[in-house]
Design an enzyme around this catalytic site. Structure first.
Site, PDB file in Angstrom:
ATOM      1  N   LYS A  20     -15.754  58.469  43.168  1.00 29.15           N
ATOM      2  CA  LYS A  20     -15.659  58.264  44.642  1.00 29.15           C
ATOM      3  C   LYS A  20     -16.872  57.427  44.985  1.00 29.15           C
ATOM      4  CE  LYS A  20     -15.041  61.144  48.593  1.00 29.15           C
ATOM      5  NZ  LYS A  20     -15.181  62.467  49.565  1.00 29.15           N
TER       6      LYS A  20
ATOM      7  N   SER B   4     -11.310  63.568  52.881  1.00 32.36           N
ATOM      8  CA  SER B   4     -11.783  62.022  52.699  1.00 32.36           C
ATOM      9  C   SER B   4     -11.636  61.434  51.227  1.00 32.36           C
ATOM     10  CB  SER B   4     -13.362  61.788  53.256  1.00 32.36           C
ATOM     11  OG  SER B   4     -13.887  62.687  51.902  1.00 32.36           O
TER      12      SER B   4
ATOM     13  N   SER C 231     -12.625  68.146  51.223  1.00 34.68           N
ATOM     14  CA  SER C 231     -12.069  66.611  50.958  1.00 34.68           C
ATOM     15  C   SER C 231     -11.948  66.321  49.576  1.00 34.68           C
ATOM     16  CB  SER C 231     -13.327  65.618  51.382  1.00 34.68           C
ATOM     17  OG  SER C 231     -13.465  65.681  52.745  1.00 34.68           O
TER      18      SER C 231
END
Length: 506
Positions: free
Chosen positions: A81, A156, A180
């Protein structure tokens, strides 16, 4: 061969590599080819590092040929990420304000991945500074759900969930501040784990809310999540919140998958009203599978959970307001000069940069957090929210006196269409209603697929929560449920994703 390799689990790839059946370069090349074929549709990545990944794979192949001892996951590629710092690779956090920034150091977690010989395929898309539940707040455009390209992949970490769900990477790293990792896993039919707070180092994780953020695995199977968790977990002296204790026996628990005699607590406040009928139906069926496997079901009540959403959306913006103050155009990142000002002051440059560099959701939360921390309002808002946080932790403590793990649907609905909630912040925030309590209390949580909702044929998620540092309980329950559901489905759930059949194969 390419398709077979991309459809293999991380554990299967590790076995093939150890046997010498394939090379690390073969595996990396297969996944890079898959990305070239489908990521134009899915948009999981913000940056692909094909050259670096192949170089890392070649290094593993040389070491294996020389007979050197290697980590079990050596040669298994991974995506990270874009909120984790990566030396030599851009780290933007999905924001214009960090566009083009290349960190001079690796996050501890990334150091451990590199040390294990795992080629890093690239950096995945995300809501800007991890603020969102749909990836629609990324400054670089949203990622898409491989089940339906017109729907969100969660947030997210929608880039990390979709990169795994679309077979572009067997493993990914996500971060979970209020759900998330788990909520994206639920809506994409994948597995996502939020370890105990402090169980995985946060050093090098660009902070959103320091008391809530936690990195963890995004995978297609529970065993793969356990293998990755075992690698990235453990004490780090560079992180003052890191727990100085051994990683719980997560791999052993995933392999045993034993829930006989385990007490499963259904949280009354996280089921029923407000949850999509198909999501609730898959949850009820999953609970019955666990009962059939020998678990005992009890109902627990956590009344303070009713206030978790409100408390979270005071604590998170307050901490975000403090953490994001460092993006001031003075040291790194974007710098914008105000128009019509010949000799602008530092404050004027800062204001112009933040206006251009931050998106609407980030601005909204900074304003809210700054207000909550302001003189005269601190006790009424932030202070009161922290008191509610204590009540939530107490509710968990009492619940775990009668149950070994707690369960609920991961998210109240399946994946919604792009734009459906973008202009309604409260509707967006409600996606995290079941996941937020775990972050407030610092306990571990996992989402595993529970099946497809009848209304739309999209994945639903089953959430498992355990006491702090009892992460292995998640893996025992998750693996037991996964085994029974995979048998009932006649194979992996992701093989039934209709959008995957329409994307171009490598």
């Amino acid at each position: 061969m390419t398709t077979d390799l991309t459809r293999s689990t991380a554990a299967e790839l590790a076995d093939l590599l150890a046997q010498g059946s394939v090379s690390a370069r073969d595996v990396a090349r297969a996944h890079l080819d898959r990305t070239a074929a489908v990521d134009g549709d899915v948009h999981s990545y913000l940056h692909v590092d094909a050259e670096g990944a192949l170089a890392q794979a070649d290094a593993v192949d040389r070491r294996r040929a020389a007979g050197e001892p290697l980590h079990a996951l050596a040669g298994v590629p991974i995506a990270v990420k874009d909120v984790m710092t990566t030396r030599g690779l851009p780290t933007t956090c999905g924001s214009r304000i960090l566009q083009g920034w290349v960190p001079p150091y690796d996050a501890t977690l990334v150091t451990r991945l590199r040390g294990a010989g795992m080629p890093i395929l690239g950096k995945t898309n995300m809501d800007e500074f991890a603020m969102g539940s749909s990836t629609e707040h990324s400054a670089y455009g949203p990622s898409r759900n491989p089940w339906d390209l017109e729907r969100i992949p969660g947030g997210s970490g929608g880039g990390s969930s979709s990169v795994v769900a679309s077979f572009q990477a067997p493993l990914a790293i996500g971060t979970d501040t209020g759900g998330s990792i788990r909520q994206p896993a639920a809506v994409t039919g994948t597995v996502g784990t939020k370890p105990t707070y402090g169980g995985v180092s946060r050093y090098g994780l660009v902070a959103l809310a320091s008391s809530l953020d936690q990195a963890g695995p995004c995978t297609r199977t529970v065993l793969d999540a356990a293998l990755l968790h075992e690698l990235i977990g453990g004490h780090d002296p560079m992180d003052s919140t890191s727990i100085d204790a051994p990683v719980p026996p997560v791999v052993e628990a995933a392999r045993r998958a034993d829930v006989a005699g385990l007490r499963i607590g259904i949280v009354r406040e996280l089921t029923g009203e407000g949850f999509q009928a198909g999501v609730q139906a898959r949850f009820d069926e999953a609970v019955q599978h666990l009962v059939d496997a020998g678990a005992e079901v009890v109902e627990v009540s956590c009344p303070s959970f009713t206030y978790a959403l409100a408390a979270y959306y005071l604590i998170l913006p307050s901490e975000a307001s403090s953490n994001l103050a460092k993006f001031d155009a003075m040291r790194y990142g974007l710098r914008v000069a105000p128009e019509g000002v010949d000799e602008p002051s530092a404050e004027q440059v800062m204001a112009a940069t933040r206006d251009a560099g931050f998106g609407d959701e980030v601005k909204r939360r900074i304003i809210l957090g700054t207000y909550a921390l302001s003189s005269g309002y601190y006790d009424a808002y932030y202070g009161s929210a922290q008191k509610v946080r204590r009540l939530i932790a107490d509710d968990f403590t009492r619940a775990f006196e009668t149950a070994d793990v707690l369960v609920s649907p991961t998210a109240p609905t399946t994946a919604f269409r792009f734009g459906d909630k973008l202009d309604d912040p409260m509707a967006m925030y409600l996606n995290d209603i079941a996941t937020i309590p775990a972050n407030l209390a610092g306990i571990p949580g996992m989402s595993v697929p529970s099946g497809l909702a009848e209304e739309d044929g999209l994945p639903a998620g089953f959430q498992i929560l355990a006491p702090a540092m009892q992460d292995h309980r998640l893996y025992a329950v998750g693996a037991a449920l996964e085994a029974r559901l995979t048998a009932a489905w006649g194979g992996a759930l992701l093989d039934r994703a209709p959008a995957l059949a329409t994307t171009k194969e490598a």
